[in-house]
Design a protein around this motif. Structure first.
Motif, PDB file in Angstrom:
ATOM      1  N   ARG A 196       0.811  -1.216   0.000  1.00  0.00           N
ATOM      2  CA  ARG A 196       0.000   0.000   0.000  1.00  0.00           C
ATOM      3  C   ARG A 196       0.845   1.267   0.000  1.00  0.00           C
ATOM      4  O   ARG A 196       0.319   2.363  -0.209  1.00  0.00           O
ATOM      5  CB  ARG A 196      -0.939  -0.006   1.216  1.00  0.00           C
TER       6      ARG A 196
ATOM      7  N   ILE B 103      -5.016   6.067  -1.939  1.00  0.00           N
ATOM      8  CA  ILE B 103      -6.439   5.740  -2.034  1.00  0.00           C
ATOM      9  C   ILE B 103      -7.277   6.905  -1.536  1.00  0.00           C
ATOM     10  O   ILE B 103      -6.977   7.489  -0.489  1.00  0.00           O
ATOM     11  CB  ILE B 103      -6.783   4.493  -1.188  1.00  0.00           C
TER      12      ILE B 103
ATOM     13  N   ASN C 261     -12.735  11.264   4.549  1.00  0.00           N
ATOM     14  CA  ASN C 261     -12.400  10.689   5.859  1.00  0.00           C
ATOM     15  C   ASN C 261     -11.050  11.170   6.369  1.00  0.00           C
ATOM     16  O   ASN C 261     -10.211  10.379   6.770  1.00  0.00           O
ATOM     17  CB  ASN C 261     -12.437   9.157   5.800  1.00  0.00           C
ATOM     18  N   PRO C 262     -10.834  12.507   6.401  1.00  0.00           N
ATOM     19  CA  PRO C 262      -9.600  12.983   7.035  1.00  0.00           C
ATOM     20  C   PRO C 262      -9.641  12.586   8.508  1.00  0.00           C
ATOM     21  O   PRO C 262     -10.724  12.515   9.084  1.00  0.00           O
ATOM     22  CB  PRO C 262      -9.680  14.506   6.880  1.00  0.00           C
ATOM     23  N   PHE C 263      -8.475  12.294   9.099  1.00  0.00           N
ATOM     24  CA  PHE C 263      -8.448  11.901  10.508  1.00  0.00           C
ATOM     25  C   PHE C 263      -8.883  13.085  11.362  1.00  0.00           C
ATOM     26  O   PHE C 263      -8.210  14.118  11.367  1.00  0.00           O
ATOM     27  CB  PHE C 263      -7.043  11.447  10.907  1.00  0.00           C
ATOM     28  N   PRO C 264      -9.987  12.941  12.091  1.00  0.00           N
ATOM     29  CA  PRO C 264     -10.525  14.104  12.808  1.00  0.00           C
ATOM     30  C   PRO C 264      -9.669  14.556  13.989  1.00  0.00           C
ATOM     31  O   PRO C 264      -9.785  15.684  14.433  1.00  0.00           O
ATOM     32  CB  PRO C 264     -11.893  13.610  13.311  1.00  0.00           C
ATOM     33  N   HIS C 265      -8.795  13.645  14.470  1.00  0.00           N
ATOM     34  CA  HIS C 265      -8.000  13.988  15.651  1.00  0.00           C
ATOM     35  C   HIS C 265      -6.636  14.565  15.276  1.00  0.00           C
ATOM     36  O   HIS C 265      -5.847  14.902  16.144  1.00  0.00           O
ATOM     37  CB  HIS C 265      -7.795  12.749  16.504  1.00  0.00           C
ATOM     38  N   MET C 266      -6.353  14.666  13.969  1.00  0.00           N
ATOM     39  CA  MET C 266      -5.070  15.217  13.548  1.00  0.00           C
ATOM     40  C   MET C 266      -5.285  16.572  12.890  1.00  0.00           C
ATOM     41  O   MET C 266      -6.297  16.798  12.242  1.00  0.00           O
ATOM     42  CB  MET C 266      -4.406  14.288  12.519  1.00  0.00           C
TER      43      MET C 266
ATOM     44  N   VAL D  19       1.252  12.257   8.081  1.00  0.00           N
ATOM     45  CA  VAL D  19       1.259  10.944   8.738  1.00  0.00           C
ATOM     46  C   VAL D  19       1.767   9.827   7.818  1.00  0.00           C
ATOM     47  O   VAL D  19       2.581   8.993   8.238  1.00  0.00           O
ATOM     48  CB  VAL D  19      -0.134  10.618   9.346  1.00  0.00           C
ATOM     49  N   GLY D  20       1.369   9.844   6.555  1.00  0.00           N
ATOM     50  CA  GLY D  20       1.796   8.801   5.620  1.00  0.00           C
ATOM     51  C   GLY D  20       3.302   8.833   5.356  1.00  0.00           C
ATOM     52  O   GLY D  20       3.994   7.834   5.568  1.00  0.00           O
TER      53      GLY D  20
ATOM     54  N   LEU E  62       5.210   7.723   8.348  1.00  0.00           N
ATOM     55  CA  LEU E  62       5.042   6.285   8.569  1.00  0.00           C
ATOM     56  C   LEU E  62       6.004   5.479   7.707  1.00  0.00           C
ATOM     57  O   LEU E  62       6.611   4.510   8.153  1.00  0.00           O
ATOM     58  CB  LEU E  62       3.602   5.927   8.212  1.00  0.00           C
ATOM     59  N   HIS E  63       6.143   5.881   6.455  1.00  0.00           N
ATOM     60  CA  HIS E  63       6.976   5.122   5.516  1.00  0.00           C
ATOM     61  C   HIS E  63       8.367   5.727   5.359  1.00  0.00           C
ATOM     62  O   HIS E  63       9.093   5.366   4.442  1.00  0.00           O
ATOM     63  CB  HIS E  63       6.276   5.028   4.162  1.00  0.00           C
TER      64      HIS E  63
ATOM     65  N   ARG F  57      -3.542  13.951   1.098  1.00  0.00           N
ATOM     66  CA  ARG F  57      -2.951  12.941   1.978  1.00  0.00           C
ATOM     67  C   ARG F  57      -2.453  11.749   1.160  1.00  0.00           C
ATOM     68  O   ARG F  57      -1.379  11.199   1.417  1.00  0.00           O
ATOM     69  CB  ARG F  57      -4.014  12.486   2.995  1.00  0.00           C
TER      70      ARG F  57
ATOM     71  N   MET G 268       2.091  10.578  -0.382  1.00  0.00           N
ATOM     72  CA  MET G 268       2.818   9.305  -0.389  1.00  0.00           C
ATOM     73  C   MET G 268       3.593   9.135  -1.686  1.00  0.00           C
ATOM     74  O   MET G 268       4.262   8.130  -1.883  1.00  0.00           O
ATOM     75  CB  MET G 268       1.834   8.141  -0.227  1.00  0.00           C
TER      76      MET G 268
END
Lengths: 280, 259
Positions: B89, B94, B100-105, B113-114, B117-118, B167, B171
């Motif tokens: 992934r 995607i 659906n953005p992360f509501p807590h960020m 974040v992506g 992460l990678h 977002r 990546m």
């Protein structure tokens, strides 16, 4: 036609109002009794009420020091043991919802909730107090950890379960693994529910008397900071003193009950104040 | 063109893909290819299996216990079903149907974040630049540059969807999967998203698969279309050909808006 609807509406509103008042009566009467009976005892004794050891029957009107210290120790011990177990179990169950093992763990952990707390006290008595040949605060803390665990677990699991799948899928879509989705997406979105679950566990444990009856030893003549030795707790003190024939002890029980109530109130309002709901 | 460069060109290849959800077969023997810089539109009425197809490509169906997949999905020549799905992934961006953005960020963290992460970036400056690039690419920079530390709840639905696109773009994906990204947002934002997708495909050579239930959108942006009906490929070919001269009656009725 509309007027009959209006009537029905009004009727329902009245029923709701009456029922709300009925439901609020016990709450208000408890607070009222606590303040009327407990506050004069505390204000009369001042700081000594909290710092001194137990009074002699018929003597003075203060001295819940050992119980207060014991309650704080019990809260710390039971939280340190019970909360991490409940938290990680809740996260695991929710993350591996489909796995048979997590379903079994879930059922077993929650069935703890159905066991009368006095039996949990007896269990810890047999497993810890008898072999070590002493009552101890830590035994009480372990018993309370067993009491709080299922409540915290259930609450945390339910709040994680309410995180919408679209956010979980977004996490996976970015290449997160299950652990990352759990701790970077689910727990932070459900943080308020998680914290409320932890506090519900703590308050549940702090208010319990039965698990402490055979575990901590009701030692109220010295203030004991060592958790390996016997101690006292506020609910246990209330339980003993309110049955006492001596008025001074009954009064101290009321004062202690108010202290316990204020502790609860502080815990609950701090959640409302400090832990904000995540805005969707 | 030599065969090796052909291999490199091919960003996504789906061969004989079958998907079952429970007892029901959702997709039947789906086969197609998408090259770098190419846009494939998957169109079809509701319930034809379009979203399931995207989830099968990205292995998001792994998280459904009742899903079963047979067939091959090759991304950059690597079969995603024989490799680690989390690593696969990394190459895919995607965007889902509902924003659906992360509501807590914060807005910034949603993009960061992506890449973090990678480990796509080595320094804060690099990360800042990447976030700015992604937001600019998603035509969102001017809207949010003053409030990178605000939360997505402050954005409109269309802006939230462009945030999700940013977002995904952060990546630096080789392949962009879009599941009806404009279905739930206003026409102005929808138009913007279409333009962004075209630009990413032309300028960054990203391969794009876009699911849509509106034939007009498929015609506007795609190079190739695949018409899916009840989980079967009815028609697959260059957009111009399918639009002007569809082989199948079903395709004609779909294009006329009858199904």
């Amino acid at each position: 036609m509309s007027s009959s609807l209006d009537h029905k509406d009004l009727f329902l509103k009245i029923i709701v109002a009456v029922l709300s008042i009925v439901a609020l009566i016990p709450v208000f009467s408890i607070v009222y009794e606590l303040v009327i009976r407990g506050l004069p005892v505390i204000t009369g004794a001042g700081l000594k009420f909290f710092t001194k050891t137990a009074p002699a029957p018929g003597d003075r009107l203060y001295g819940i020091g050992p119980a207060l210290v014991g309650t704080v120790e019990l809260a710390l011990i039971s939280t340190a043991i019970g909360i991490p177990i409940a938290f990680f179990t809740g996260v695991l169950i929710e993350t591996f919802r489909e796995s048979r093992i997590s379903q079994i763990v879930n059922i077993i952990a929650k069935s703890l909730m159905e066991i009368p707390t006095v039996l949990i006290g007896m269990l810890v008595y047999i497993l810890l107090v008898v072999p070590t040949k002493t009552f101890s605060i830590i035994s009480g803390g372990i018993a309370l950890a067993l009491v709080m665990m299922p409540y915290t677990l259930t609450y945390i699991e339910e709040s994680l379960n309410q995180v919408q799948y679209k956010y979980i899928e977004a996490g996976y879509g970015l290449g997160m693994n299950k652990k990352q989705v759990a701790f970077k997406v689910m727990v932070p979105i459900a943080k308020r529910g998680v914290v409320v679950g932890i506090l519900i566990g703590i308050t549940k444990a702090l208010g319990e008397t039965a698990p402490l009856l055979f575990t901590i030893g009701a030692a109220r003549n010295t203030i004991n900071w060592n958790p390996l030795e016997p101690g006292d707790a506020i609910p246990l003190l209330i339980f003993d003193y309110i049955q006492s024939p001596y008025d001074n002890m009954k009064d101290i029980a009321w004062g202690s009950a108010l202290v316990l109530f204020v502790l609860f109130a502080i815990l609950y309002s701090s959640i409302r104040l400090f832990v904000k709901r995540v805005r969707i | 063109m030599t065969s090796t460069s052909l291999e490199l060109e091919r960003a996504l290849e789906v061969k004989g893909l079958n998907v079952w959800l429970g007892e029901k077969q959702i997709l039947h023997n789906i086969t197609f290819k998408v090259n770098r810089g190419e846009i494939l539109a998957i169109m079809g009425p509701s319930g034809s299996g379009k979203s399931t197809l995207l989830r099968a490509i990205s292995r998001l169906l792994d998280h459904r216990t009742d899903a079963r997949v047979r067939g091959e999905v090759l991304i950059n020549g690597i079969n995603v079903y024989t490799t680690n799905p989390y690593k696969a992934r990394k190459y895919i961006g995607i965007v889902f149907q509902n924003p659906n953005p992360f509501p807590h960020m914060t807005i910034y963290d949603n993009i960061a974040v992506g890449p973090k992460l990678h480990k796509l970036v080595r320094s804060k400056t690099e990360l800042d630049n990447l976030v700015r690039w992604a937001l600019k690419s998603a035509m969102l920079w001017d809207d949010v540059k003053e409030k990178l530390n605000s939360y997505p709840a402050e954005l409109s639905g269309g802006q939230q969807q462009r945030l999700c696109l940013a977002r995904a773009l952060a990546m630096r994906p080789k392949l962009l999967l879009l599941d009806e990204p404009t279905a739930n947002i206003d026409p102005v934002n929808a138009k913007k998203i279409e333009n962004i997708v075209k630009k990413m495909s032309r300028e960054e050579s990203v391969a794009v698969v876009i699911v849509t239930h509106t034939p007009a959108q498929a015609m506007r942006i795609s190079d190739k279309v695949l018409f899916l009906f009840n989980g079967k490929t009815i028609e697959y070919g260059p957009t111009q050909v399918v639009a002007s001269n569809p082989d199948h009656d079903l395709t004609q009725s779909f294009l006329r808006g009858e199904i």
